[in-house]
Design a protein around this motif. Structure first.
Motif, short mmCIF file in Angstrom:
data_model
loop_
_atom_site.label_atom_id
_atom_site.label_comp_id
_atom_site.label_asym_id
_atom_site.label_seq_id
_atom_site.Cartn_x
_atom_site.Cartn_y
_atom_site.Cartn_z
N THR A 238 0.85 -1.20 0.00
CA THR A 238 0.00 0.00 0.00
C THR A 238 0.88 1.25 0.00
OG1 THR A 238 -1.49 -1.25 1.39
CG2 THR A 238 -1.98 1.08 1.15
N GLU A 241 2.58 1.65 -3.41
CA GLU A 241 1.63 2.12 -4.42
C GLU A 241 1.40 3.63 -4.25
OE1 GLU A 241 -2.40 0.84 -4.03
OE2 GLU A 241 -2.96 1.74 -5.95
N GLU A 250 -0.57 7.97 -11.28
CA GLU A 250 -1.40 6.81 -10.95
C GLU A 250 -1.05 5.61 -11.82
OE1 GLU A 250 -5.56 7.57 -10.90
OE2 GLU A 250 -5.26 9.21 -9.47
N ALA A 254 -0.14 1.79 -10.46
CA ALA A 254 -1.07 0.69 -10.74
C ALA A 254 -0.40 -0.67 -10.68
CB ALA A 254 -1.70 0.89 -12.11
N HIS A 257 -0.65 -1.98 -7.36
CA HIS A 257 -2.03 -2.28 -7.00
C HIS A 257 -2.35 -3.73 -7.40
CE1 HIS A 257 -6.01 -1.27 -5.73
NE2 HIS A 257 -6.49 -1.86 -6.82
#
Ligand code: PEP
Ligand code: MG
Length: 768
Positions: A238, A241, A250, A254, A257
């Motif tokens: 986490t 990311e 982002e 990803a 993620h």
């Protein structure tokens, strides 16, 4: 070559090509000029403060060289300096200013012509010719000697400077001996800068280490350990990311993620627990579950799905690392100033690093144009590549200093070395402040020719850097970067979002290149394994074979072009037929969008990258079909010279000044001029100050480079005259080898921007 056909420029080029020192240069000058002018004598006198000294001659006595001197008030030669004009005398001995120097035995020569050697308003000396026969030199001869002198003056100044540099280097005291306990490893300078820190092996933390299979007495304890490891992995994924998303975007976040999703995948968890139930300890259970998972994936036909196994392995490694108590992050908190050491590093490995903590990178393999290096450069992290087998050379936690400017790594540096490198670092900082002041000034030569300086980018970070450095355009947007940081191929909509975001942030022209995978650019989820990847299935060849990837990308670019000044660039085109196929896909994409009623730009400019030597032979046919050509020298050079751009064993053969390269660049630019179409250059050499005068001289007016190189290149552009660059380019074109071209470029640049090369000159300490 027939003597009468020689032009002035050819004489100059020949002279430069044959000379390596000032002395050789002057000797070549007098011989070739006497030959061309048909005179018995030609001499060069150079001014030393206010004394003229004979430096080279053909026709006068050789012993007189260096010993005959005269003041500017003496002799006809002195008169040339006084007048600053050509002096032609039919019968020299009867002229009132004639002065006879017995050492020269010049009494036999009656007619005299002397022209001043002048450079930027200063007189350097005099070039003279003499004939036995009396009678004045003709106007054509005077004009020709003046033209030769005009061209040669700059060359002489460069040669003087070079001699001076060599002399200074020879006079420097020998470098202090490196103490025995200091180890110095040399590699290839890949990204400039100096960084100090403790060695941290990427391999230790980032890879799935061997796990010995063990039985466990109590499955409940193992399950509890597993739960803790899952929670810890969840926390650090986490965190990663979030960090990557904040620092980059982002899209980059990803990838991690996906790892989180795998970690939470019920099947995966169940599999591990089943293994524990069968009596294995938690690390063994994780390993066995990963193995089953990976094998299942390997049986799937779809290469994309098959490659998801890599992510599962990655998550497995992380879990095991927590279970056995290994550090999981590449740069642990207690190693704040880390130098990352790895045998090899992919762009995705790089993105996973916390760049703020990474002070340098040392790679066992790789080349200066590898994409990881390009990424590191844009973050300002020094890199040395090609150092050798890492495990033999470095020790985890040991102090090292990475000098990316010289390709040197110091292990356990002494205070003396540390201080020297600190001095150098401060110098680099001063340079960067100096360059920053150029940001808003135009990239224009001294004689008023504008040059467009663009940036090569791949991720948002590069776009921000391009804006910071004042790049005018994005000359090359490498789409494979945004593909590489994702867990799978982006959809058309996802690509559209990335392209729009990039274009709106940059706000000016962006040239988007279609996917250029293969060679050294692998996507984690789309491996291409070939014996000869650079000559294999790569770039446009992949796109043409995979319309399911190519067509959505073309549509996304066309749609982005509806709102922003976008251009399309096809990489690695080798034939007009191949280009026609790509253009047919583009037409198809337009029709598709029209049918769907989606906004797009039907007139988007289209270009190709010139990277394959064979394409040069059909360049006119390529120009007929496109709006512009961008020269990709990174590949063009490797293909022209048969030198793998990523192989350190042959890095010394990767030579941008090889006559084949210089000649090919000229051929491409001339074809562009004939077709009335734009030619730009976006290989790494566009960002190397040393090559910039040559590229300008060859006719390149649009250069696209790493954002971090823009200001140094602008400094060079602003310090040179295009006319001088053109003469330099002619001389390089005439040069039979790259060594003499290199010498000319160094001399040229040293004079134009003395500071530029200082950062590369090995210091006393470094040259040990
Ligand atoms: C090139 O080959 O010069 C180029 C710019 O493309 P890449 O480095 O992405 O292969
Ligand atoms: Mg290329």
């Amino acid at each position: 070559m027939a003597r009468e056909k020689l032009t002035t420029l050819e004489i100059i080029s020949e002279i430069i090509a044959r000379s390596h020192t000032l002395r050789e240069l002057l000797d070549q000058i007098v011989h070739l000029v006497a030959d061309r002018m048909g005179t018995e004598v030609c001499s060069v006198y150079l001014l030393e403060v206010d004394l003229l000294r004979l430096k080279a001659t053909v026709g006068l006595e050789a012993e007189a060289v260096e010993s005959v001197t005269m003041t500017v008030e003496e002799g006809l030669t002195g008169l040339v300096v006084e007048e600053g004009e050509a002096i032609a005398v039919g019968d020299a001995p009867s002229h009132p200013r004639y002065k006879y120097f017995p050492e020269t035995r010049e009494e036999r020569y009656r007619s005299f012509l002397g022209v001043p050697l002048q450079h930027r308003g200063d007189t350097l000396g005099v070039l003279t010719v003499q004939r036995i026969e009396a009678g004045p030199f003709g106007q054509d001869e005077i004009k020709m000697l003046k033209a030769i002198a005009g061209q040669l003056s700059g060359v002489i100044v460069h040669a003087q400077l070079l001699d001076q540099i060599h002399l200074e280097q020879a006079e420097k005291p020998p470098p202090p001996a490196v103490p025995l306990d200091v180890m110095v490893h040399r590699g290839i300078p890949a990204a400039v800068g100096i960084g100090a820190g403790k060695v941290h092996f990427l391999g230790v933390a980032g890879r799935f280490g061997p796990v010995r299979e063990r039985r466990a007495a109590d499955p409940n304890l193992e399950r509890a350990d597993l739960q803790e490891a899952v929670e810890a992995s969840f926390l650090d994924l986490t965190h990663i990311e979030k960090m990557v998303t904040q620092r980059l975007s982002e899209a980059e976040g990803a990838i991690f993620h996906t790892h989180l999703l795998i970690l939470q995948d019920q099947w995966f968890r169940q599999r591990i627990e089943d293994e524990i139930d069968q009596g294995w300890d938690a690390p063994t259970a994780v390993r066995r579950a990963v193995q089953i998972y990976v094998e299942n994936f390997r049986d799937i036909n779809d290469p994309y799905l098959r490659e998801r196994a890599v992510d599962v392995e990655d998550v497995g490694r992380r879990l095991v690392a927590h279970l056995v108590g290994e550090e999981t992050e590449p740069v642990p908190e207690d190693l704040p100033e880390a130098v990352i050491v790895a045998d090899a590093m992919t762009p995705s490995d790089f993105i996973g690093l916390d760049k703020a903590l990474v002070k340098g990178i040392i790679l066992g393999a790789g080349h200066t144009t590898s994409h990881t290096v390009i990424l590191a450069k844009s973050f300002g992290i020094p890199v040395v590549t090609g150092v050798g087998p890492m495990k033999d050379l470095f020790v985890e936690g040991e102090e090292v200093i990475v000098d990316g400017s010289h390709g040197i790594v110091y292990c356990r540096p002494t205070e003396e070395i540390r201080q020297e490198l600190e001095r150098r670092k401060a110098w680099l900082q001063d340079r960067s402040d100096q360059l920053a002041s150029l940001r808003d000034l135009p990239a224009e030569t001294l004689d008023g020719h504008a040059v467009c300086l663009g940036a090569n980018v791949g991720l948002m970070h590069g776009v921000e850097e391009a804006l910071r450095q004042g790049a005018e355009i994005i000359g090359l947007y490498r789409t494979e970067y945004s593909f590489a940081i994702r867990p799978d191929f982006p959809t058309e909509e996802e690509q559209l979002e990335v392209y729009r975001h990039t274009c709106s942030r940059f706000g000016r022209q962006v040239t988007i290149r279609t996917l250029d995978v293969g060679g050294d650019k692998a996507l984690p989820y789309f491996p291409i394994e070939e014996v000869n990847p650079f000559l294999g299935w790569r770039s446009i060849r992949v796109s043409l074979d995979r319309p399911d990837l190519f067509d959505p990308q073309l549509r996304a670019i066309l749609r982005a072009a509806a709102d922003y000044p976008v251009r399309i660039l096809f990489p690695m085109i080798s034939t007009p037929g191949e280009l026609d196929q790509a253009l047919a896909h583009l037409d198809g994409a337009r029709e598709h969008l029209k049918r769907e009623g989606l906004p797009y730009d039907p007139e988007v400019p289209v270009g190709v990258m010139l990277e394959v030597p064979g394409a040069v032979a059909v360049i006119e046919a390529l120009f007929d079909r496109v709006d512009f050509i961008s020269i990709g020298t990174n590949d063009l050079i490797q293909y022209l010279l048969a030198v793998d751009r990523g192989n350190r064993k042959v890095a010394n053969l990767y030579d941008p000044l090889h006559p084949a390269v210089v000649g090919t660049l000229q051929r491409i630019v001339q074809a562009g001029e004939a077709a009335g179409k734009e030619v730009s250059l976006c290989g790494e050499i566009a960002g190397e100050p040393l090559y910039v005068p040559l590229l300008l001289g060859l006719g390149c007016r649009i250069l696209s480079m790493l954002p971090s190189a823009v200001l140094a290149v602008k400094e060079v552009v602003r310090a040179v005259r295009l006319a001088d660059c053109q003469a330099l380019a002619q001389a390089c074109l005439a040069s039979p080898d790259s060594a003499s071209s290199l010498q000319m470029l160094e001399a040229f640049l040293t004079e134009a921007v003395p500071d530029v090369l200082e950062g590369r000159t090995p210091s006393d300490v470094l040259s040990s």
